[in-house]
Design a protein around this motif. Structure first.
Motif, short mmCIF file in Angstrom:
data_model
loop_
_atom_site.label_atom_id
_atom_site.label_comp_id
_atom_site.label_asym_id
_atom_site.label_seq_id
_atom_site.Cartn_x
_atom_site.Cartn_y
_atom_site.Cartn_z
N ASN A 21 -12.88 -3.14 -32.38
CA ASN A 21 -12.15 -4.39 -32.60
C ASN A 21 -13.05 -5.61 -32.67
O ASN A 21 -12.58 -6.73 -32.76
CB ASN A 21 -11.00 -4.56 -31.59
CG ASN A 21 -11.48 -4.82 -30.18
OD1 ASN A 21 -12.58 -5.29 -29.95
ND2 ASN A 21 -10.63 -4.53 -29.21
N GLY A 22 -14.37 -5.39 -32.60
CA GLY A 22 -15.32 -6.46 -32.84
C GLY A 22 -15.68 -7.31 -31.63
O GLY A 22 -16.42 -8.28 -31.77
N SER A 23 -15.17 -6.98 -30.46
CA SER A 23 -15.49 -7.80 -29.29
C SER A 23 -16.86 -7.47 -28.71
O SER A 23 -17.40 -8.24 -27.92
CB SER A 23 -14.40 -7.66 -28.22
OG SER A 23 -14.30 -6.33 -27.78
N VAL A 24 -17.43 -6.34 -29.13
CA VAL A 24 -18.78 -5.94 -28.71
C VAL A 24 -19.50 -5.43 -29.95
O VAL A 24 -18.90 -4.73 -30.77
CB VAL A 24 -18.72 -4.81 -27.65
CG1 VAL A 24 -20.11 -4.31 -27.32
CG2 VAL A 24 -18.02 -5.28 -26.40
N GLN A 25 -20.77 -5.79 -30.09
CA GLN A 25 -21.54 -5.29 -31.22
C GLN A 25 -22.07 -3.90 -30.91
O GLN A 25 -22.46 -3.61 -29.78
CB GLN A 25 -22.71 -6.21 -31.54
CG GLN A 25 -22.28 -7.48 -32.22
CD GLN A 25 -23.47 -8.25 -32.75
OE1 GLN A 25 -24.59 -8.10 -32.28
NE2 GLN A 25 -23.23 -9.08 -33.75
N GLY A 26 -22.04 -3.04 -31.90
CA GLY A 26 -22.55 -1.69 -31.74
C GLY A 26 -22.19 -0.85 -32.94
O GLY A 26 -21.48 -1.30 -33.85
N ASP A 27 -22.69 0.37 -32.96
CA ASP A 27 -22.41 1.30 -34.04
C ASP A 27 -21.08 2.00 -33.76
O ASP A 27 -20.97 2.78 -32.81
CB ASP A 27 -23.56 2.33 -34.11
CG ASP A 27 -23.41 3.29 -35.28
OD1 ASP A 27 -22.29 3.80 -35.51
OD2 ASP A 27 -24.41 3.55 -35.95
N LYS A 28 -20.10 1.69 -34.59
CA LYS A 28 -18.75 2.22 -34.38
C LYS A 28 -18.72 3.74 -34.41
O LYS A 28 -18.14 4.38 -33.54
CB LYS A 28 -17.81 1.64 -35.44
CG LYS A 28 -16.38 2.10 -35.35
CD LYS A 28 -15.54 1.43 -36.44
CE LYS A 28 -14.19 2.06 -36.57
NZ LYS A 28 -13.41 1.44 -37.64
N TYR A 29 -19.38 4.33 -35.41
CA TYR A 29 -19.39 5.79 -35.55
C TYR A 29 -20.01 6.44 -34.32
O TYR A 29 -19.48 7.39 -33.76
CB TYR A 29 -20.13 6.20 -36.82
CG TYR A 29 -20.29 7.69 -36.96
CD1 TYR A 29 -19.23 8.47 -37.38
CD2 TYR A 29 -21.49 8.32 -36.64
CE1 TYR A 29 -19.35 9.85 -37.50
CE2 TYR A 29 -21.62 9.69 -36.74
CZ TYR A 29 -20.55 10.45 -37.18
OH TYR A 29 -20.68 11.81 -37.27
N GLU A 30 -21.15 5.91 -33.89
CA GLU A 30 -21.85 6.47 -32.73
C GLU A 30 -21.00 6.35 -31.46
O GLU A 30 -20.94 7.26 -30.65
CB GLU A 30 -23.18 5.74 -32.53
CG GLU A 30 -24.05 6.30 -31.44
CD GLU A 30 -25.38 5.57 -31.34
OE1 GLU A 30 -25.73 5.20 -30.22
OE2 GLU A 30 -26.03 5.38 -32.37
N LYS A 34 -19.63 9.52 -29.25
CA LYS A 34 -19.94 9.59 -27.82
C LYS A 34 -18.65 9.71 -27.00
O LYS A 34 -18.57 10.49 -26.06
CB LYS A 34 -20.72 8.35 -27.40
CG LYS A 34 -21.13 8.36 -25.96
CD LYS A 34 -21.96 7.15 -25.59
CE LYS A 34 -22.31 7.17 -24.12
NZ LYS A 34 -23.11 6.01 -23.72
N ALA A 35 -17.63 8.94 -27.37
CA ALA A 35 -16.36 8.99 -26.65
C ALA A 35 -15.69 10.35 -26.80
O ALA A 35 -15.17 10.90 -25.82
CB ALA A 35 -15.43 7.88 -27.15
N LYS A 36 -15.73 10.91 -28.00
CA LYS A 36 -15.13 12.24 -28.22
C LYS A 36 -15.84 13.31 -27.39
O LYS A 36 -15.19 14.18 -26.81
CB LYS A 36 -15.15 12.61 -29.70
CG LYS A 36 -14.13 11.86 -30.53
CD LYS A 36 -14.16 12.30 -31.97
CE LYS A 36 -13.08 11.60 -32.78
NZ LYS A 36 -13.05 12.08 -34.17
N ASN A 37 -17.16 13.24 -27.34
CA ASN A 37 -17.92 14.20 -26.53
C ASN A 37 -17.60 14.04 -25.05
O ASN A 37 -17.44 15.03 -24.33
CB ASN A 37 -19.42 14.03 -26.77
CG ASN A 37 -19.86 14.53 -28.11
OD1 ASN A 37 -19.21 15.36 -28.73
ND2 ASN A 37 -20.98 14.03 -28.60
N ALA A 38 -17.50 12.81 -24.60
CA ALA A 38 -17.18 12.55 -23.19
C ALA A 38 -15.78 13.07 -22.86
O ALA A 38 -15.56 13.65 -21.79
CB ALA A 38 -17.30 11.06 -22.88
#
Length: 64
Positions: A21-30, A34-38
């Protein structure tokens, strides 16, 4: 102490949602990967109540 894998999953999903949602910068795909693996790791070692929350987290990731 709590379920460390569950906590990591919750934090990963929160981070991925923030990136999406753009509130934090980062690689969306990555962040999503990571979330799916967790989530996957946490699911096998969770109580029924935690699994219910993990399903909600999965829905959050699926909606990104």
């Amino acid at each position: 102490m709590g379920n460390q894998l569950f906590q990591q999953a919750r934090e990963s999903v929160t981070y991925a949602h923030s990136v999406a949602n753009g509130s934090v910068q980062g690689d969306k795909y990555e962040a999503i990967v990571k979330a799916k693996n967790a989530l996957s790791s946490a699911f096998a070692n969770s109580t029924d109540a935690e699994r219910a929350q993990l399903r909600e987290f999965q829905q959050t990731i699926d909606s990104i």
